[in-house]
Scaffold this active site. Structure first.
Site, PDB file in Angstrom:
ATOM      1  N   LYS A  84       0.799  -1.218   0.000  1.00  0.00           N
ATOM      2  CA  LYS A  84       0.000   0.000   0.000  1.00  0.00           C
ATOM      3  C   LYS A  84       0.837   1.277   0.000  1.00  0.00           C
ATOM      4  O   LYS A  84       0.429   2.281  -0.581  1.00  0.00           O
ATOM      5  CB  LYS A  84      -0.960   0.004   1.191  1.00  0.00           C
ATOM      6  CG  LYS A  84      -2.120  -0.972   1.052  1.00  0.00           C
ATOM      7  CD  LYS A  84      -3.106  -0.800   2.201  1.00  0.00           C
ATOM      8  CE  LYS A  84      -4.334  -1.660   1.992  1.00  0.00           C
ATOM      9  NZ  LYS A  84      -5.351  -1.428   3.048  1.00  0.00           N
ATOM     10  N   GLY A 144      -5.283   1.350  17.035  1.00  0.00           N
ATOM     11  CA  GLY A 144      -4.547   0.937  15.848  1.00  0.00           C
ATOM     12  C   GLY A 144      -3.904   2.133  15.168  1.00  0.00           C
ATOM     13  O   GLY A 144      -4.291   3.287  15.401  1.00  0.00           O
ATOM     14  N   ALA A 145      -2.901   1.842  14.343  1.00  0.00           N
ATOM     15  CA  ALA A 145      -2.212   2.915  13.628  1.00  0.00           C
ATOM     16  C   ALA A 145      -1.679   2.431  12.286  1.00  0.00           C
ATOM     17  O   ALA A 145      -0.833   3.075  11.682  1.00  0.00           O
ATOM     18  CB  ALA A 145      -1.050   3.445  14.477  1.00  0.00           C
TER      19      ALA A 145
END
Length: 304
Positions: A84, A144-145
């Protein structure tokens, strides 16, 4: 799940010809993906001459794979982990959200010009809208990160969230989380903060004050099915949304804890998965994906 192509009048065979547009999915590993089932059934339902195929491509083969999009005049491709971020250097343009996320999950090929988009955050926001819940003006606690949390935070801010409180362990994703906070502050009016997950008192207080709690970590999926970041039902209140981006298993431990607390709006990640796919579908075809039909396909009892 079998990748059957159902169509309007039953199963379709021989739908490929010399005019078929090719769309790919480039990731590693990827053979487990539901995306081919989703997109190919949508193409068939609308009578569109497209086909969607998975290609197991990691960083080492990514440049050649992106070159092939131009060479083969593919309409585009989805991109998933581990590609990504790496894919950005091979593209010509980025959407504003993709720039803010520093990540791409959808490539569109317009006559050799490749533009990168991110639709993961769109999928999250739209899946809430599908349930009658608007992100605008809301306070969200987000854990989350990584690849799911970043676009969720960015798109929620772009769509008018009042405040986003990010919590994460100080791991390899911490610098990305700091960058996400900085980007949101510079580009939106959303109030955003980042706190270490080890501060459990701050975490508990934040959830109690939030309209939405979203877990965008991998906790809850294999091999962590018996784990959750929130194990005490008293942390939740009944009128909030509890959203787990995991969609396998369909009911995670987090969801069970929320249900025990009497939370009225508890969702898994399947809606987000369908809606992010629908956003990509529209970028490639200009058409709205028949999402109700796709849900029937994915949830049908005879799909095993």
């Amino acid at each position: 799940m079998t990748n059957k192509i159902t169509g309007v009048n039953g199963p379709i065979t021989g739908w490929l010809d010399g005019h078929t547009y090719l769309i790919g999915l480039m990731a590693y590993p990827i053979r487990h993906s539901m995306s081919p089932t989703m997109h190919n059934n949508a193409f068939a339902k609308l009578g569109l001459n497209y086909t969607y195929l998975c290609f197991e491509v990691g960083n080492d083969k990514l440049k050649g794979a992106v070159d092939a999009i131009r060479t083969l005049d593919m309409r585009g491709s989805n991109v998933s982990m581990p590609n990504k971020k790496e894919v950005i250097q091979y593209l010509d343009k980025l959407s504003p959200a993709a720039k803010m996320c520093d990540a791409v999950n959808t490539i569109v090929n317009d006559h050799g010009v490749l533009t990168g988009y991110t639709t993961d955050g769109i999928g999250f926001v739209q899946s809430l809208k599908d349930e009658g819940f608007d992100i605008k003006g809301k306070i969200m606690t987000l854990t989350g990160a990584g690849g799911a949390a970043t676009p969720i935070a960015v798109q929620s801010a772009l769509d008018g969230a009042k405040e986003i409180r990010m919590f994460n362990i100080r791991d390899k994703n911490w610098p990305q989380a700091e960058k996400t906070v900085k980007t949101i502050r510079e580009n939106t009016d959303c109030k955003v903060s980042l706190t270490e997950l080890s501060d459990q008192e701050a975490f508990k207080q934040s959830i109690g004050e939030s309209d939405i709690y979203c877990d965008a970590t991998s906790i809850g999926m294999k091999p962590f099915e018996d784990k959750t970041l929130v194990s005490d039902p008293s942390w939740f209140h009944q009128d909030m949304v509890v959203f787990d981006t995991v969609y396998s298993p369909r009911t995670t431990k987090l969801m069970r804890v929320a249900q025990e607390a009497g939370v009225k709006h508890v969702y898994d990640g399947i809606g987000m998965m369908i809606d992010q796919g629908a956003a990509s579908f529209k970028l490639w075809t200009g058409k709205e994906m028949p999402t109700d039909y796709i849900r029937e396909i994915i949830f049908s009892d005879d799909n095993d």
